[in-house]
Every structure is written in structure tokens, then in C-alpha cells.
Write an enzyme that holds these catalytic residues in place. Sequence first.
Site, PDB file in Angstrom:
ATOM      1  N   ALA A  10      27.583  16.492  39.666  1.00  0.00           N
ATOM      2  CA  ALA A  10      26.966  15.431  38.871  1.00  0.00           C
ATOM      3  C   ALA A  10      25.633  15.926  38.338  1.00  0.00           C
ATOM      4  CB  ALA A  10      26.761  14.172  39.713  1.00  0.00           C
ATOM      5  N   LEU A  12      24.567  18.219  34.582  1.00  0.00           N
ATOM      6  CA  LEU A  12      24.831  19.539  34.015  1.00  0.00           C
ATOM      7  C   LEU A  12      23.648  20.018  33.185  1.00  0.00           C
ATOM      8  CD1 LEU A  12      28.586  19.170  32.999  1.00  0.00           C
ATOM      9  CD2 LEU A  12      27.647  20.586  34.840  1.00  0.00           C
ATOM     10  N   ALA A  17      24.301  23.407  35.453  1.00  0.00           N
ATOM     11  CA  ALA A  17      24.975  24.507  34.759  1.00  0.00           C
ATOM     12  C   ALA A  17      24.769  25.816  35.508  1.00  0.00           C
ATOM     13  CB  ALA A  17      24.444  24.610  33.329  1.00  0.00           C
ATOM     14  N   VAL A 134      13.305  21.617  48.040  1.00  0.00           N
ATOM     15  CA  VAL A 134      11.941  22.107  48.274  1.00  0.00           C
ATOM     16  C   VAL A 134      11.856  23.589  47.937  1.00  0.00           C
ATOM     17  CG1 VAL A 134      10.104  22.466  49.961  1.00  0.00           C
ATOM     18  CG2 VAL A 134      11.539  20.416  50.101  1.00  0.00           C
ATOM     19  N   GLY A 136      12.688  25.541  45.463  1.00  0.00           N
ATOM     20  CA  GLY A 136      13.714  26.272  44.729  1.00  0.00           C
ATOM     21  C   GLY A 136      14.470  27.279  45.561  1.00  0.00           C
ATOM     22  N   ILE A 138      13.398  29.517  47.642  1.00  0.00           N
ATOM     23  CA  ILE A 138      12.830  29.870  48.946  1.00  0.00           C
ATOM     24  C   ILE A 138      13.577  29.091  50.027  1.00  0.00           C
ATOM     25  CG2 ILE A 138      10.754  29.877  50.370  1.00  0.00           C
ATOM     26  CD1 ILE A 138       9.106  29.832  47.803  1.00  0.00           C
ATOM     27  N   GLY A 189       7.666  25.502  28.358  1.00  0.00           N
ATOM     28  CA  GLY A 189       8.671  24.804  29.146  1.00  0.00           C
ATOM     29  C   GLY A 189       8.351  24.708  30.622  1.00  0.00           C
ATOM     30  N   ASP A 203       5.097  15.482  42.535  1.00  0.00           N
ATOM     31  CA  ASP A 203       6.185  16.406  42.859  1.00  0.00           C
ATOM     32  C   ASP A 203       5.895  17.145  44.161  1.00  0.00           C
ATOM     33  OD1 ASP A 203       8.588  18.159  42.019  1.00  0.00           O
ATOM     34  OD2 ASP A 203       6.985  19.624  42.282  1.00  0.00           O
ATOM     35  N   LYS A 207       7.876  17.007  48.123  1.00  0.00           N
ATOM     36  CA  LYS A 207       8.292  18.189  48.886  1.00  0.00           C
ATOM     37  C   LYS A 207       7.582  18.258  50.240  1.00  0.00           C
ATOM     38  CE  LYS A 207       9.106  20.593  44.534  1.00  0.00           C
ATOM     39  NZ  LYS A 207       8.578  21.584  43.574  1.00  0.00           N
TER      40      LYS A 207
END
Length: 430
Positions: A10, A12, A17, A134, A136, A138, A189, A203, A207
Site C-alpha cells: 500500500a 507506491l 516503488a 526510524v 531509514g 540504519i 528535494g 519528524d 522517531k
Amino acid sequence: MTSPLKLGVAGLGTVGAGVVSLLRANADLITARAGRPIEVVAVSARDRGRDRGVSLDGLAWHDDPVELATAPGLDAVVEVMGGSEGPARALVEASLAAGRPVVTANKALLATHGVALARLVEKTGATLAYEAAVAGGIPAIKALREGLAANRITRVAGILNGTCNYILTEMRVKGLPFATVLKTAQELGYAEADPGFDIDGVDAAHKLAILAALAFGRPVDLDALHIEGIRHVSALDIALAGELGYRIKLLGIASQEKGGVTARVHPCMVPEASPLAAVEGVFNAVLAEGDAVGRVVLQGRGAGAGPTASAVVADIIDLARGRTAPLWGAASETLDASPALPMAAHRGAYYLRLMVLDQPGVIADVTAVLRDARISLESMLQRGRAPGEAVPVVLVTHECEEAQMSQALTRLAGLPTVVEPPAMIRIEAL
């Protein structure tokens, strides 16, 4: 051969992706490590026509992601839509209620509803895995919940938001103001059009709430966190920090103290020799201190398709192997109920920068305020003279309580010779 583990994905976007792509690109290796093939057989996203750089041919499409909770032929669900409410929450709760395992990267959902989700997991016996929530790529969750399971963790800290770390790094290296670097981060980005979630510390707080729950074996408690962002950090403060031997980082810090746990997110000055000081750009780092192992530091990319997909797929491999663990490292009834300590009780050293009129008696007035608040000085820095004009005066204090510092800041801001609100940054010896 053992039958494949069949997944519904759920979301993409970049991460979803990336998960589909990684499962296909490393299929042989993943099959060997999982003990069985892993196949994505169903997906859900908002726009069927969008090119996501990965073929979706032959996959079942569900316009309503919640349908994946009970869709026939699925063994597990991957939720990478994000958000603490709405379809993401509905899908996760429906899947767990149906006994269907879930792998998620949704830090906001876990930080906000972690207590209720733990109860649901224990009731149904379903698995909820969240390594990707948390830092990415790591493996911070596995490190705390499994690798350091024999330790009493006394402190966990880290650089948990790559956007903020990029901004602070560029401000230091290039001497640019916050607004200029933020604009560049948006163009590249690294920051959203509305960057508040990152630069206001939200954010990182999500975490840290997760890390603190795991580190100290306690229910996740986002409301207990003290949260500050980096909007007020100036290029001048970053330059002055360098003169004093520090670098400024947005840190999440949780520690076990006498009487309870403290958890806070805010800019910090860390010594240049600290392992966290050397973490630059969009990279993240997580530091843990245990009674048996001592200090452990993990560093790597905290976001992006590859790193986050790496963490998601690691959880999927665990599912395929039948490896599970309690959501917060232990059963809910065994979690620590000791209180969260208020920020006012924090003790530490502080950096203060005052813009004052360069005239006789100013320093005496400032030091009198600190004396009355029972705050002692370690050092003072003043550069140049400009009689009658505003000049910066930098003060570094010895350890004191946050409540004392708050009192002093209020009085300092009221002095007629202090021409703008004082800048205060906490100093952390990490």
C-alpha cells in the site's frame, strides 16, 4: 521449494516503488536469506496511471488500500503510505485485527498510536514490524530490540532528520543564512514545500518516541517529549559555535534518570570530537549507551528509496523466516511505568548569545541576572568594540537546571541594553 510469501503493498511513492524494485533486483539473494521466494502480488495507490519506474503488470490493484487487510491470497501487508490517521491507520489496524502481518515505515502512526497497536498485536498474535520507521537504512530498531537486548540502556540519542542536518551543515560550511539553505534544500528535494514537519522537530520527535520506548522498555509516549526545531539557529551562532569547539546539530535525546526518563528534541552544541559532530549532510546517526556494551554508534542514510526499502525488506525477510518480537521489546504488562520527567528538570550547560549595546555597565547587568538565577559562567566571548552599537556577547555556563535558565532568559530579555531576544542552545557532551 517452500511456497512464496505473497505481499500486498500500500503506497507506491518513493519507498513503495523502491521496495518492489529491490525485491525484484535482489530476488535470488533475498530468497536464499528468507528461505522462500517473496513476491508482490497486489498493490494500492491513488493514481493508476503514474509512471513509478517499476512495472506493475500482472499485479492486482486495489483502489481502497484497506481491502489489502482481507484480500485473498496475501500473506502480509506492507504499508508505506504514511500518516498517523486516515487510510494508513485503517489498513494497519484492519490487517492486525484479521491476524495478517504488517511491515510499515510509518513513524507517525507508531509514535501516536503505539500503545493501542501493541494491545492489538498481543490480542491477535499478528506481527507489526517497523525497522524502516526510524533512520531509514540504519538498523536502529534491531540494534536496540535484539542486538542490545541484554543491556540496560542509559541513553539513546541521534541525528534523526536528514533535512535539518543538511541545512545545518550547509550553513556551517558555506556561511549562509537559514532561509537561503532551506530554499536550496527544497529545490533539491531534501525539504518539502511545507517544511515544518522537518524543521520544527516533529519528524525527529516521532522517531525519538519510538527509540525511547524500545531503549527503556516503556510505552511509547509522544506527548512527553520536549520539541524544538531549528528555525531560530543563525549562521552567527554556528560560526561562534565553531570558535568554541562545537558544532550545532538537531538531536533527539532520551535518557534514564533518577526518578524517570527524559526525552527531548532540540538543537544542541556537541564537541567537535563527538562522533555525532562528524555526521554531515543528509546522513543520520543513532547512539546508544548500555551498561554492558558501552557506547554504540550507527550511521548511514536516513531516507530515500534505497535505504528505506532496505529496512522494509529486512523486516519482510524476518516474516518469511518466522522471526518475531514483541512490538516494544517486551509484553505490555511488563513495560516500565516510571514517569516522564519535565524539561524544567533537565540539567546541563548552555550557550547564550546576547546582542547588547556596547556601553559601560552592560556586562555587570548581565552577570547580575545570572548570579540571581544561581548560574555560574565557564567562559565569555566578546568580539570587537562598537560604542553605542549592538555587539554580540557569548556566554557559556556551567551545568544548571533548565528552570533556572528559563528564569534568567526572561530577565535578560527585559534588560534595556539587550536589543533582541537572547539566543540559547543547550550543550551536550555526547
